[in-house]
Enzyme design. Sequence first.
Site, PDB file in Angstrom:
ATOM      1  N   ARG A  39       0.834  -1.198   0.000  1.00 40.50           N
ATOM      2  CA  ARG A  39       0.000   0.000   0.000  1.00 40.50           C
ATOM      3  C   ARG A  39       0.872   1.254   0.000  1.00 40.50           C
ATOM      4  NH1 ARG A  39      -4.469   0.747   4.539  1.00 40.50           N
ATOM      5  NH2 ARG A  39      -5.843  -0.409   3.147  1.00 40.50           N
ATOM      6  N   SER A 108     -11.704  -3.565  -4.101  1.00 40.01           N
ATOM      7  CA  SER A 108     -12.335  -3.291  -2.813  1.00 40.01           C
ATOM      8  C   SER A 108     -13.811  -2.977  -3.024  1.00 40.01           C
ATOM      9  CB  SER A 108     -11.663  -2.089  -2.137  1.00 40.01           C
ATOM     10  OG  SER A 108     -10.343  -2.387  -1.778  1.00 40.01           O
ATOM     11  N   LYS A 137      -7.097   3.017   8.123  1.00 40.58           N
ATOM     12  CA  LYS A 137      -7.594   3.689   6.934  1.00 40.58           C
ATOM     13  C   LYS A 137      -8.828   4.490   7.297  1.00 40.58           C
ATOM     14  CE  LYS A 137      -9.030   2.640   2.173  1.00 40.58           C
ATOM     15  NZ  LYS A 137      -9.314   1.573   1.194  1.00 40.58           N
TER      16      LYS A 137
END
Length: 208
Positions: A39, A108, A137
């Site tokens: 990420r 996602s 997040k």
Amino acid sequence: MNIEPNTYLVTQANQSRNRSTLDVVEAAVEGGVDVVQLREKHATARERYALAREVRAVTAAGDVPFVVNDRVDIAAAADADGVHLGDDDLPVSVARDYLGEDAIVGRSVSSVGGARRAVDAGADYLGVGAVFETSSKDVDGTIGVETVRHVAAAVDVPLVGIGGITPQNAADVVDAGADGVAVVSAITAADDPTRATRDLAAAVAEVK
């Protein structure tokens, strides 16, 4: 390339207690992680590319599928196995055209409708969440295990629950129909990331 995402690590340096992302990935691979996703959203494209090359070497040696978050270009440049996309990224179909039919393309989602659209577009697997509250997040809300259950019943590709998942609640997510669980801090912030990976895998295996 098919994946079996029982345990899925999402890297994030600011959660890793001053360890390097590469150190965390090496520990997770030693612990038997099944997928690694890079990420590192706060890094520059150049930094992410350089790190992706290093992570690619570790995951290839461990025969672990490696995907890059968001950036199709970095995934291609680093010879990753694929990419994981969100709502603001390129469409699944475009990523597929760019990376090729053999690439892994994940998506996602947070709803049954989103899951069906992603699968219709050609997604190989889904990350479903945020299941629980998470500090890794910014999210608008949580979906809970019931949404995981509904998504699992609606699609026929592998899916991982993500968001606030720990060895203590992973079984609930898998019991709801997820094939595995994706985590950030449960591995990266653990005292021993290798053991944490094994504990997470054991929690998933107990239900499966």
